[in-house]
Write a protein that holds these residues in place. Structure first.
Motif, PDB file in Angstrom:
ATOM      1  N   UNK A 161       0.827  -1.201   0.000  1.00 35.98           N
ATOM      2  CA  UNK A 161       0.000   0.000   0.000  1.00 35.98           C
ATOM      3  C   UNK A 161       0.865   1.256   0.000  1.00 35.98           C
ATOM      4  N   UNK A 162       1.949   1.245   0.777  1.00 33.45           N
ATOM      5  CA  UNK A 162       2.847   2.402   0.806  1.00 33.45           C
ATOM      6  C   UNK A 162       3.433   2.657  -0.579  1.00 33.45           C
ATOM      7  N   UNK A 163       3.842   1.571  -1.256  1.00 34.90           N
ATOM      8  CA  UNK A 163       4.384   1.722  -2.603  1.00 34.90           C
ATOM      9  C   UNK A 163       3.378   2.320  -3.559  1.00 34.90           C
TER      10      UNK A 163
ATOM     11  N   UNK B 219       1.733   6.912  -6.843  1.00 38.66           N
ATOM     12  CA  UNK B 219       0.718   7.854  -7.308  1.00 38.66           C
ATOM     13  C   UNK B 219       1.017   9.300  -6.909  1.00 38.66           C
ATOM     14  N   UNK B 220       2.146   9.526  -6.228  1.00 34.84           N
ATOM     15  CA  UNK B 220       2.506  10.876  -5.821  1.00 34.84           C
ATOM     16  C   UNK B 220       1.607  11.428  -4.734  1.00 34.84           C
TER      17      UNK B 220
ATOM     18  N   UNK C 157       6.972  -2.066  -4.479  1.00 33.37           N
ATOM     19  CA  UNK C 157       7.123  -1.428  -5.790  1.00 33.37           C
ATOM     20  C   UNK C 157       6.446  -0.071  -5.835  1.00 33.37           C
ATOM     21  N   UNK C 158       7.223   0.944  -6.240  1.00 28.39           N
ATOM     22  CA  UNK C 158       6.718   2.313  -6.211  1.00 28.39           C
ATOM     23  C   UNK C 158       6.891   3.021  -7.548  1.00 28.39           C
ATOM     24  N   UNK C 159       7.043   2.255  -8.615  1.00 26.74           N
ATOM     25  CA  UNK C 159       7.127   2.856  -9.936  1.00 26.74           C
ATOM     26  C   UNK C 159       8.468   3.442 -10.291  1.00 26.74           C
ATOM     27  N   UNK C 160       9.525   2.968  -9.647  1.00 26.64           N
ATOM     28  CA  UNK C 160      10.879   3.465  -9.944  1.00 26.64           C
ATOM     29  C   UNK C 160      11.735   2.287 -10.406  1.00 26.64           C
TER      30      UNK C 160
ATOM     31  N   UNK D 112      16.725   6.912 -12.856  1.00 24.07           N
ATOM     32  CA  UNK D 112      16.125   8.166 -13.316  1.00 24.07           C
ATOM     33  C   UNK D 112      14.731   8.381 -12.731  1.00 24.07           C
ATOM     34  N   UNK D 113      14.080   7.285 -12.347  1.00 22.91           N
ATOM     35  CA  UNK D 113      12.726   7.380 -11.789  1.00 22.91           C
ATOM     36  C   UNK D 113      12.706   7.435 -10.262  1.00 22.91           C
TER      37      UNK D 113
END
Length: 383
Positions: free
Chosen positions: A317-319, A324-325, A348-351, A355-356
């Protein structure tokens, strides 16, 4: 004569910011505001802060303390005096009646329903200045300002981990990674929030209560108002929350966030063979890839006048919130220990590449018992 130097102005506004902070945790859904009133000779005549929703505003408290000494004096206010009548009268009018001739404001009020106080004062011949110590005043009032400007609650993500970033051991155990002092500090932060959010994984693994211990709650003036317990929110896409979960008890209200296509015996607070569960509500949200519509969740919470959220969900949930910013502040409790394996604090947090990377800037690093508390904020990504 009043003090003419900007240093004096800054010192009085800094005091107003300190006063505003005394209302944190008890004013929601109102802002925290501090006020200092000087007499015509530049001496402090009165101080005040907004202590609880529905109570007198900071200006009214400070003016009452100043009495007749306010006439011809200066008021320093962290937020533009309101110009509307709500549960209390307009503060701009109170300043006019008191005879204040100069008002120094840190932050203009972004709420269209309450703004216009500065204009009203100027129209009646009062000297008004806006912008002094704006950054400091914004920081102390950031939850409410985020709520008004973005239409969603301010989100603080809290986690506890070892120095190698593990929030649980390989066998799934996680109690207790950090010290009693750190856990007490968490209860203090919980008590200041309007809602505590966790995911179904945390509920199934730890059966948390998601409440703030009364002895640890606080903020504002003791005895002036009973602080409502934070709303407990469980993000449970498929409706797997057990009927015996502690988060469903009567200690505090609970909101279950379910996918719009999920089945759950808790719908509308009912379960087979059980009466309606008091204080338990359900909100249906769109199912998104990897979970629920978190933007929709925060919009729903905002409609319930939830200004601040304390996110205590697990790594998944934290990820999702980070991806989602939707995380505005991170509070991490780091224990002087290693595990070497086990669950990470963040999923997983979209990085997927450097670069992300989600960059942060440290705000504070302080010892809490044997642990460290690290407070950081996301650095806006360049577009």
């Amino acid at each position: 004569m009043r003090e003419p130097t900007s240093l004096a102005d800054a010192a009085h506004m800094a005091r107003a910011v300190e006063l505003a902070a005394l209302g944190r945790g008890t004013t929601s859904p109102n802002p925290v505001v501090g006020c200092v009133v000087l007499d015509a000779s530049g001496e402090v005549a009165g101080e005040g802060f907004h202590a609880f929703a529905g109570g007198p505003h900071a200006e009214v408290v400070a003016l009452a303390a100043a009495g007749e000494r306010a006439r011809g004096g200066t008021a320093y206010v962290t937020l533009e005096p309101c110009a509307h009548t709500g549960r209390t009268g307009p503060c701009a009018e109170a300043l006019l009646v008191a005879g204040v001739t100069r008002v120094v404001v840190a932050v203009a009020d972004p709420n269209p329903q309450a703004s216009g106080g500065a204009q009203r004062l100027r129209a009646r011949g009062v000297e008004v200045e806006v912008g002094l110590l704006a950054d400091e005043a914004e920081r102390v009032n950031e939850e409410w300002l985020t709520f008004v400007r973005l239409g969603r609650p301010f989100v603080t993500w809290k986690f506890a981990a070892t120095l190698d970033g593990r929030s649980a051991a390989a066998d799934g155990t996680s109690q207790w990674i950090t010290s009693p002092e750190a856990r007490a500090d968490v209860h203090r932060l919980r008590a200041q929030a309007d809602a505590i959010v966790a995911g179904i994984g945390t509920v199934l693994a730890d059966d948390p209560h998601l409440t703030a211990r009364p002895a640890e709650s606080g903020g504002g003036l003791a005895g002036h108002a009973v602080r409502r317990p934070p709303l407990r929110v469980v993000v449970d896409s498929d409706g797997r929350t057990p009927l015996t979960a502690r988060v469903l008890d009567a200690a505090a209200p609970t909101l279950l966030a379910l996918a719009d296509d999920a089945d759950s015996p808790l719908e509308d607070g009912r379960a087979e063979g059980l009466p309606a569960l008091a204080g338990v509500e359900v909100v249906r949200l769109a199912r998104m890839q990897g979970g629920l519509d978190l933007h929709g969740l925060l919009k729903h919470l905002a409609s319930r006048h939830v200004v601040s959220v304390f996110l205590e969900g697990g790594p998944t949930l934290a990820g999702a919130f980070v991806r989602e910013g939707l995380v505005d502040r991170v509070v991490g409790y780091l224990a002087p220990a290693f595990l070497g394996e086990g669950g990470a604090a963040l999923g997983p947090a979209g990085a997927s590449t450097i670069a992300d990377t989600h960059r942060l800037e440290f705000q504070e690093i302080s010892p809490i018992g044997p642990d460290l508390r690290v407070t950081a904020r996301p650095v806006p990504k360049e577009k």
